[in-house]
Write an enzyme that holds these catalytic residues in place. Structure first.
Site, PDB file in Angstrom:
ATOM      1  N   LYS A   1     -12.067 -19.606   8.386  1.00  0.00           N
ATOM      2  CA  LYS A   1     -12.792 -20.893   8.397  1.00  0.00           C
ATOM      3  C   LYS A   1     -12.415 -21.698   7.169  1.00  0.00           C
ATOM      4  CE  LYS A   1     -15.803 -19.822   4.846  1.00  0.00           C
ATOM      5  NZ  LYS A   1     -15.784 -20.462   3.526  1.00  0.00           N
TER       6      LYS A   1
ATOM      7  N   ALA B   1     -10.289 -12.988  -0.643  1.00  0.00           N
ATOM      8  CA  ALA B   1     -11.045 -13.672  -1.711  1.00  0.00           C
ATOM      9  C   ALA B   1     -10.493 -15.070  -1.997  1.00  0.00           C
ATOM     10  CB  ALA B   1     -11.073 -12.830  -2.987  1.00  0.00           C
TER      11      ALA B   1
ATOM     12  N   GLY C   1     -11.807 -17.993  -0.153  1.00  0.00           N
ATOM     13  CA  GLY C   1     -12.715 -19.056   0.308  1.00  0.00           C
ATOM     14  C   GLY C   1     -12.534 -19.362   1.784  1.00  0.00           C
ATOM     15  N   LEU C   2     -11.830 -18.473   2.490  1.00  0.00           N
ATOM     16  CA  LEU C   2     -11.525 -18.693   3.906  1.00  0.00           C
ATOM     17  C   LEU C   2     -12.362 -17.816   4.836  1.00  0.00           C
ATOM     18  CD1 LEU C   2      -7.650 -18.903   3.467  1.00  0.00           C
ATOM     19  CD2 LEU C   2      -9.221 -20.807   3.867  1.00  0.00           C
TER      20      LEU C   2
ATOM     21  N   GLY D   1     -13.168 -11.786   5.125  1.00  0.00           N
ATOM     22  CA  GLY D   1     -14.003 -10.577   5.200  1.00  0.00           C
ATOM     23  C   GLY D   1     -15.211 -10.782   6.106  1.00  0.00           C
ATOM     24  N   SER D   2     -15.784 -11.977   6.057  1.00  0.00           N
ATOM     25  CA  SER D   2     -16.951 -12.293   6.891  1.00  0.00           C
ATOM     26  C   SER D   2     -16.562 -12.323   8.365  1.00  0.00           C
ATOM     27  CB  SER D   2     -17.528 -13.653   6.510  1.00  0.00           C
ATOM     28  OG  SER D   2     -17.929 -13.645   5.163  1.00  0.00           O
ATOM     29  N   SER D   3     -15.419 -12.926   8.646  1.00  0.00           N
ATOM     30  CA  SER D   3     -14.942 -13.002  10.022  1.00  0.00           C
ATOM     31  C   SER D   3     -14.631 -11.604  10.562  1.00  0.00           C
ATOM     32  CB  SER D   3     -13.688 -13.876  10.053  1.00  0.00           C
ATOM     33  OG  SER D   3     -13.082 -13.810  11.304  1.00  0.00           O
TER      34      SER D   3
ATOM     35  N   ASP E   1     -21.692 -15.865   5.359  1.00  0.00           N
ATOM     36  CA  ASP E   1     -20.785 -16.594   6.263  1.00  0.00           C
ATOM     37  C   ASP E   1     -20.552 -15.880   7.590  1.00  0.00           C
ATOM     38  OD1 ASP E   1     -20.372 -18.625   4.461  1.00  0.00           O
ATOM     39  OD2 ASP E   1     -18.504 -17.797   3.670  1.00  0.00           O
TER      40      ASP E   1
HETATM   41  O1  C5P Z   1     -23.411 -13.604   1.114  1.00  0.00           O
HETATM   42  P1  C5P Z   1     -22.132 -13.380   0.417  1.00  0.00           P
HETATM   43  O2  C5P Z   1     -21.781 -11.940   0.285  1.00  0.00           O
HETATM   44  O3  C5P Z   1     -21.000 -14.177   0.959  1.00  0.00           O
HETATM   45  O4  C5P Z   1     -22.374 -13.929  -1.034  1.00  0.00           O
HETATM   46  C1  C5P Z   1     -21.696 -13.445  -2.154  1.00  0.00           C
HETATM   47  C2  C5P Z   1     -22.426 -13.903  -3.391  1.00  0.00           C
HETATM   48  O5  C5P Z   1     -22.299 -15.326  -3.509  1.00  0.00           O
HETATM   49  C3  C5P Z   1     -23.893 -13.649  -3.419  1.00  0.00           C
HETATM   50  O6  C5P Z   1     -24.181 -12.390  -3.944  1.00  0.00           O
HETATM   51  C4  C5P Z   1     -24.413 -14.758  -4.324  1.00  0.00           C
HETATM   52  O7  C5P Z   1     -24.203 -14.432  -5.668  1.00  0.00           O
HETATM   53  C5  C5P Z   1     -23.488 -15.915  -3.996  1.00  0.00           C
HETATM   54  N1  C5P Z   1     -24.055 -16.814  -2.977  1.00  0.00           N
HETATM   55  C6  C5P Z   1     -25.077 -17.674  -3.318  1.00  0.00           C
HETATM   56  N2  C5P Z   1     -25.615 -18.531  -2.379  1.00  0.00           N
HETATM   57  C7  C5P Z   1     -25.116 -18.551  -1.123  1.00  0.00           C
HETATM   58  C8  C5P Z   1     -24.082 -17.689  -0.745  1.00  0.00           C
HETATM   59  C9  C5P Z   1     -23.566 -16.837  -1.707  1.00  0.00           C
HETATM   60  O8  C5P Z   1     -25.535 -17.689  -4.466  1.00  0.00           O
HETATM   61  N3  C5P Z   1     -25.650 -19.400  -0.234  1.00  0.00           N
END
Ligand code: C5P
Length: 298
Positions: free
Chosen positions: A8, A94, A96-97, A100-102, A134
């Site tokens: 994404k 790592a 920003g795409l 890992g979430s996808s 994500d």
């Molecule tokens: O949810 P995800 O694993 O992608 O988020 C990684 C880190 O990014 C979280 O632990 C948090 O520190 C930060 N984050 C945040 N607010 C969001 C998404 C992510 O602070 N809406």
């Protein structure tokens, strides 16, 4: 079972505030793009979950989002079932795409079928939200969606059903830690100001992206200042390479350019595949260490 796992970009990302749990409330527009990984799921005789990948940057342990996703469903529904997960990586790690979430969403969708769980998309999205912010977007299989909350609350953007964008995507050889960028965002808050209010911004951006009637080129209706990411200036401060990419785009005359997520990937909206390919070649020649892709909405 073979699964395709798309990446994404965020066409805009506005951080609203910091929550009590440390996460940040945000408003974003997700776009699913053609860059994709392949995921292979194979049942095991024991009840273990094992990760393998052709890319050394992919974690093999419990920190892997695919592991977390599989463990959630196994522990709840199939305590005796084990799984081999192979990740064939094309999406930079790592960056920003949302790679890992996808991948984790693909595992949730795949296991739902493999194990005959019959969970609805809404239910799967709830599990997705426990894995990462994500992940839920990728459960719904949408080309464009609004994200709110931590990013896990998804609303389809049906008005953009006919919109197909071409992008040049540039990824430098840097791995960016999302938690670090959010931490620095808190520190540097006030570094960036959105050009207009978040509601007006999203509305105008969606209107600009809605395919105009006739042969009018879509790109001219996307105003450059509407492509906004609250995290961009933070990441640029830590990694000036992101600024270099933006400058390189700018020198080629491209001004619809934005960093995706917490970076360092930067993308441009272009008017056609032909234009994107031509300019991508020039960028790749300019800097060999960058990974340059031509991608489209899927
Ligand atoms: O949810 P995800 O694993 O992608 O988020 C990684 C880190 O990014 C979280 O632990 C948090 O520190 C930060 N984050 C945040 N607010 C969001 C998404 C992510 O602070 N809406």
């Amino acid at each position: 079972m073979y699964l395709k796992s798309f990446a994404k970009v965020n066409l805009c990302l506005k951080v609203i505030n910091k929550r009590r749990d440390g996460y940040h409330t945000l408003k974003t527009i997700f776009e699913r793009i053609s860059l994709a990984d392949k995921i292979i799921l194979k049942p095991r005789k024991d009840s273990l979950i094992k990760i393998s990948s052709d890319n050394r940057d992919v974690p093999r342990d419990e920190s892997n989002f695919c592991f977390k996703a599989a463990k959630l469903l196994r522990d709840k529904f199939r305590p005796l079932s084990g799984l081999d997960i192979k990740i064939i990586k094309r999406i930079p790690v790592a960056a920003g795409l949302g790679g890992g979430s996808s991948n984790a969403a693909a595992v949730l969708l795949g296991l739902n079928r493999l194990w005959g769980l019959k969970l609805s998309k809404v239910k799967l999205a709830k599990f997705a939200g426990k894995v990462g912010s994500d992940v839920a977007f990728f459960i719904y299989g949408l080309s464009f969606a609004l994200g709110s909350g931590k990013g896990e609350r998804i609303k389809p953007l049906n008005i953009l059903k006919k919109t197909k964008l071409w992008h040049i995507l540039v990824v430098p050889k840097i791995h960016v830690s999302t938690p670090l960028i959010y931490k620095k965002y808190d520190h540097f808050s006030g570094l960036t100001h959105a050009p207009i209010g978040k509601k007006a911004m999203q509305k105008q951006l969606v209107r600009g992206l809605t395919k105009p009637p006739g042969n009018v080129k879509l790109i001219t209706s996307v105003k450059p200042y509407l492509l906004f990411n609250s995290l961009e200036q933070v990441t640029i401060r830590l990694y000036p390479e992101v600024r270099r990419i933006k400058d390189a785009f700018s020198q080629l005359g491209l001004d619809r350019v934005l960093m995706s997520g917490s970076g360092p990937a930067v993308f441009a909206i272009t008017s056609s595949f032909k234009n994107a390919s031509r300019l991508a070649k020039i960028l790749q020649k300019r800097e060999r260490s960058w990974r340059v892709f031509v991608v489209k909405t899927v």
